[in-house]
Design an enzyme around this catalytic site. Sequence first.
Site, short mmCIF file in Angstrom:
data_model
loop_
_atom_site.label_atom_id
_atom_site.label_comp_id
_atom_site.label_asym_id
_atom_site.label_seq_id
_atom_site.Cartn_x
_atom_site.Cartn_y
_atom_site.Cartn_z
N PHE A 150 0.85 -1.20 0.00
CA PHE A 150 0.00 0.00 0.00
C PHE A 150 0.89 1.25 0.00
CE2 PHE A 150 -2.87 3.14 1.89
CZ PHE A 150 -4.04 2.88 1.22
N ASP A 221 1.67 -5.04 8.50
CA ASP A 221 0.47 -4.22 8.45
C ASP A 221 -0.73 -5.16 8.29
OD1 ASP A 221 -1.66 -2.56 7.83
OD2 ASP A 221 -0.42 -1.15 6.68
N TYR A 246 -11.03 1.05 10.68
CA TYR A 246 -12.27 1.37 9.95
C TYR A 246 -12.61 0.39 8.84
CZ TYR A 246 -8.74 3.86 7.10
OH TYR A 246 -7.63 4.18 6.40
N LYS A 247 -11.80 -0.64 8.64
CA LYS A 247 -12.09 -1.62 7.60
C LYS A 247 -12.90 -2.76 8.22
CE LYS A 247 -8.25 0.03 4.89
NZ LYS A 247 -6.80 0.02 4.75
N ARG A 400 -12.52 -4.17 -7.15
CA ARG A 400 -12.25 -4.87 -5.90
C ARG A 400 -13.54 -5.08 -5.13
NH1 ARG A 400 -8.48 -2.40 -1.12
NH2 ARG A 400 -10.22 -0.93 -1.09
C1 LIG Z 1 -6.21 1.22 4.54
C2 LIG Z 1 -4.74 1.06 4.67
C3 LIG Z 1 -3.96 2.04 5.28
C4 LIG Z 1 -4.62 3.29 5.75
O1 LIG Z 1 -3.78 4.12 6.45
P1 LIG Z 1 -4.39 5.42 7.13
O2 LIG Z 1 -3.29 5.96 7.92
O3 LIG Z 1 -5.59 4.99 7.93
O4 LIG Z 1 -4.85 6.32 6.04
C5 LIG Z 1 -2.60 1.80 5.42
N1 LIG Z 1 -2.04 0.67 4.96
C6 LIG Z 1 -2.77 -0.28 4.36
C7 LIG Z 1 -2.12 -1.53 3.87
C8 LIG Z 1 -4.12 -0.11 4.18
O5 LIG Z 1 -4.84 -1.05 3.56
#
Ligand SMILES: *Cc1c(COP(=O)(O)O)cnc(C)c1O
Length: 441
Positions: A150, A221, A246-247, A400
Amino acid sequence: MTTMPSSSLAPRSSASQAPPIATTREACQALDATDPLAPLRAQFAIPEGLIYLDGNSLGVLPVATPARVAQVVQHEWGQGLIRSWNDAGWMALAQRTGDKIARLVGAGPGELVVADSTSVNLFKVLSAALSIARADDPARRVIVSEPGNFPTDLYIAESLAAQHGCTLELVPAEGLPARLARGADVALLTLTHVNYKSGRIHDMATLTQAAHAAGALTVWDLAHSAGAVPVDLHGAQADFAVGCGYKYLNGGPGAPAFVWAHPRHVERFWQPLAGWIGHAAPFEFTPGYRPAPGITRYQCGTPPILSLAALECGVDTVLAAEPLGGMAALRAKSLALTRLFAERVEARCAGHGLSVVSPREDVLRGSQVCLARAEGAYAIVQALIARGVIGDFRAPDVLRFGFTPLYIGWTDTWDAAEHLAQVMATGQWREDAFQQRRAVT
Ligand SMILES: *Cc1c(COP(=O)(O)O)cnc(C)c1O
């Protein structure tokens, strides 16, 4: 075109030789009727008629959340005011919620805390891990990740590496074991356990072992893992982890994230954002920093109580599966749903240029199905949204679809594939209204 491994829609591989999950809509309805996890759906306020396949991006609103947040606002804040830091347990909320998340990821009580965002937590743990790895061997200057990680994870790692005179090296997933095998220069391996775009799962235990054999530490992560797939941080001997609220944890937009450190490391270093809430005694107001014992030192500033209250409600919706088989039961259902969706897309959309780019093998697939199409992927997702089937688009060419077994069933999955088939067969996605790219995709 995407560089992810793609499978064409032609039948292939042992995975697709397993018997079909269901070959009729009636069979799906029967599976829903006997699903022991089906009662969990009542925990959610899902708009009527919507098939929500984006819980991997923003989980749905739990029924309990509005009342709980209203209580915190009106009673704890409105009436209790500053007294609520003590009387309403506000000071312990980040730890209490952290202990609940710990149960979902194979961590122990007191090891995981809710704080800040995933991006900020990554900075904190990468920095701590880098300091530990380099204290043991200053010649280690490389942070290894993969190019498909990401973007925020890569940006944070890159900026941290630059600050420390180190480098970020991106190695395609297949090459990671070989790179680690000649890893005398490697300080850290940092990966997202389930890739956000392809849905591919890394073998956390094997890669962690390879990193350790090279003398490096691991930072995982869990943004697409926590609440989605079973995770065993202790079993894998992982070093540090972060994850998103939040996911799949249904904490609400911008919910705070979490951070975990293995007990063997947690007190070897303190994180770079040495804020007062991570201090051993914040209310002594002393000029010098003394990190709190344990994971509490990974907090920085004042916790966001309203958001934390909402996150706790979201985490509780996942924990509600514990008496029904917990993450193992959720995982079994999730795998069935994702396989059904891939099967139905293959059966109903052949010849329309869509390919399944998430792994077909169960052990490699997270809780999502990704399709790729060279042209029109964004517009196809928009046409589905107009029909009440919400997925998302990830540039440049990926459609997705996240499957949250807490509230998605077999009939939803069947219907979503039927809608996609109709969008393709009618060419509806070519309508002008679906072409306009908006800020959030
Ligand atoms: C959703 C997601 C993030 C989000 O990071 P924020 O700091 O909440 O914006 C980070 N890394 C991964 C792999 C994600 O899927």
